[in-house]
Design a protein around this motif. Sequence first.
Motif, PDB file in Angstrom:
ATOM      1  N   TYR A   1     -24.557 -16.850 -41.364  1.00 20.04           N
ATOM      2  CA  TYR A   1     -23.307 -16.325 -41.922  1.00 20.04           C
ATOM      3  C   TYR A   1     -23.542 -15.497 -43.189  1.00 20.04           C
ATOM      4  O   TYR A   1     -22.592 -15.194 -43.906  1.00 20.04           O
ATOM      5  CB  TYR A   1     -22.343 -17.474 -42.202  1.00 20.04           C
TER       6      TYR A   1
ATOM      7  N   ALA B   1     -30.653 -26.198 -30.917  1.00 20.26           N
ATOM      8  CA  ALA B   1     -29.956 -24.939 -30.636  1.00 20.26           C
ATOM      9  C   ALA B   1     -30.660 -24.135 -29.551  1.00 20.26           C
ATOM     10  O   ALA B   1     -30.044 -23.301 -28.889  1.00 20.26           O
ATOM     11  CB  ALA B   1     -29.823 -24.112 -31.909  1.00 20.26           C
TER      12      ALA B   1
ATOM     13  N   GLY C   1     -24.055 -19.298 -34.247  1.00 18.92           N
ATOM     14  CA  GLY C   1     -23.638 -20.078 -35.405  1.00 18.92           C
ATOM     15  C   GLY C   1     -22.945 -21.374 -35.000  1.00 18.92           C
ATOM     16  O   GLY C   1     -23.289 -22.459 -35.492  1.00 18.92           O
ATOM     17  N   GLU C   2     -21.972 -21.275 -34.082  1.00 18.87           N
ATOM     18  CA  GLU C   2     -21.291 -22.473 -33.611  1.00 18.87           C
ATOM     19  C   GLU C   2     -22.254 -23.411 -32.896  1.00 18.87           C
ATOM     20  O   GLU C   2     -22.157 -24.639 -33.038  1.00 18.87           O
ATOM     21  CB  GLU C   2     -20.143 -22.082 -32.676  1.00 18.87           C
ATOM     22  N   LEU C   3     -23.162 -22.841 -32.134  1.00 20.34           N
ATOM     23  CA  LEU C   3     -24.153 -23.648 -31.418  1.00 20.34           C
ATOM     24  C   LEU C   3     -25.003 -24.453 -32.396  1.00 20.34           C
ATOM     25  O   LEU C   3     -25.229 -25.659 -32.199  1.00 20.34           O
ATOM     26  CB  LEU C   3     -25.036 -22.740 -30.557  1.00 20.34           C
TER      27      LEU C   3
ATOM     28  N   ILE D   1     -24.252 -25.336 -35.460  1.00 18.48           N
ATOM     29  CA  ILE D   1     -23.405 -26.334 -36.133  1.00 18.48           C
ATOM     30  C   ILE D   1     -23.217 -27.555 -35.246  1.00 18.48           C
ATOM     31  O   ILE D   1     -23.359 -28.702 -35.692  1.00 18.48           O
ATOM     32  CB  ILE D   1     -22.043 -25.706 -36.494  1.00 18.48           C
ATOM     33  N   VAL D   2     -22.906 -27.330 -33.969  1.00 18.44           N
ATOM     34  CA  VAL D   2     -22.690 -28.453 -33.045  1.00 18.44           C
ATOM     35  C   VAL D   2     -23.974 -29.264 -32.858  1.00 18.44           C
ATOM     36  O   VAL D   2     -23.966 -30.500 -32.904  1.00 18.44           O
ATOM     37  CB  VAL D   2     -22.173 -27.931 -31.688  1.00 18.44           C
TER      38      VAL D   2
ATOM     39  N   ILE E   1     -28.394 -22.448 -40.884  1.00 22.43           N
ATOM     40  CA  ILE E   1     -27.047 -22.148 -40.381  1.00 22.43           C
ATOM     41  C   ILE E   1     -26.329 -21.194 -41.330  1.00 22.43           C
ATOM     42  O   ILE E   1     -25.661 -20.244 -40.897  1.00 22.43           O
ATOM     43  CB  ILE E   1     -26.247 -23.461 -40.217  1.00 22.43           C
TER      44      ILE E   1
ATOM     45  N   TRP F   1     -22.125 -22.681 -25.328  1.00 24.25           N
ATOM     46  CA  TRP F   1     -22.211 -21.617 -26.343  1.00 24.25           C
ATOM     47  C   TRP F   1     -23.350 -20.692 -25.919  1.00 24.25           C
ATOM     48  O   TRP F   1     -24.530 -21.000 -26.114  1.00 24.25           O
ATOM     49  CB  TRP F   1     -22.472 -22.197 -27.724  1.00 24.25           C
TER      50      TRP F   1
ATOM     51  N   ARG G   1     -23.702 -13.865 -30.982  1.00 24.24           N
ATOM     52  CA  ARG G   1     -22.385 -14.097 -31.557  1.00 24.24           C
ATOM     53  C   ARG G   1     -21.997 -15.578 -31.589  1.00 24.24           C
ATOM     54  O   ARG G   1     -21.291 -16.022 -32.495  1.00 24.24           O
ATOM     55  CB  ARG G   1     -21.326 -13.288 -30.776  1.00 24.24           C
ATOM     56  N   GLU G   2     -22.438 -16.362 -30.633  1.00 23.60           N
ATOM     57  CA  GLU G   2     -22.069 -17.773 -30.566  1.00 23.60           C
ATOM     58  C   GLU G   2     -23.141 -18.697 -31.126  1.00 23.60           C
ATOM     59  O   GLU G   2     -23.005 -19.914 -31.069  1.00 23.60           O
ATOM     60  CB  GLU G   2     -21.756 -18.158 -29.118  1.00 23.60           C
TER      61      GLU G   2
END
Length: 350
Positions: free
Chosen positions: A223, A154, A324-326, A328-329, A219, A301, A321-322
């Motif tokens: 959230y 990440a 979390g998605e980063l 996860i990927v 991760i 991201w 803000r991005e």
Amino acid sequence: MTKDVLDPTLDEFEQREQANIVQALGRLAVGFGAIIATGLSGPLAKAFSFETVFWIGMIVPFCSVLGAILVKPQAPERAAPDWVIIGGGFAFGLLSLLYKVLGMPFAAEASFLTGCAIIVPLVLRLFRDLPKEEITVLIATGVMVFVFRATPLAGPGATAWQMEVLGFDKAFIGLLAFIAEMIGFVGIWFAVGWLRRATIARVYTVITIVGFVLALPTIAMFYGLHLWTEEHLGFGARSIALVDIALASPFGHLSLIPILALIARYAASACAATWFALAASFVNLALAAKQIGTVYLNKIWVVVPGTFDPTGALTRAGDYRELGELMIVANAIGLILPLLAIWLLRKKLI
């Protein structure tokens, strides 16, 4: 230990056990040094600036160089210099330095491609006198290890988020590193028996899956997991991080032992240093690919880390803000690519 000094009365499986044990003991020695270093890193980072801590850290390589000068080990069998390998290594180092000094666009990518063009043929050059079956095993293992170590992360935004949002100061991050090294040291000690019997494919399968699972709590904290646990269970982000690092650290320390043991089994003692040096260069290529992949993920991201002054105080808030998605990927890539490589190469691995 190399194949020239392995007990010839042992069969292939027993020689593999012997090599794994010796490499595990070597990692234990490295781990013990890491425990000392990380034990000091937290207090030093809290008391001094990053630059000062870096210069203090230079004591370690100074001691290594001093030991190499003063200690006179028994002279090993020597092979004639391979000027192709020496010249290739010099060329790679010179070109990488030029890319950086000249400020060349895409210098990291150019250095990586140059390394692949030089290091990979040099590694294959070492295999030229081995039987075809052994060459196949070494190449398959090298590809698998490369994929495993090249999976992106990440990036620094995750650490900045932990410091800014979760409230992890430099001392606590240093404590996490110390605990990771300590438990990793103990974990290798107890894992020696398993390593004696496990195949390389099994070791990397376990490490990959465990790494994926143990990344999930971090991760989930993005959230709000730590807020829920603190409200309902009485423990928060720091407790989750401590448990997570304690569970994950032994597996991270195991990743290099199988490949080092494999090299030890096939490298002749006269050129063992060359084998291990090129293996380290090959692994560093994978780490370079990891860094490049991490940079490109961060371009897709976008995470803007907060900035901190030398004392660790926040001077500018970050944008996460991005993140979390980063995460996860990156975690998904770290699971899928190594398992895919292991599955494709499973018949060629030992």
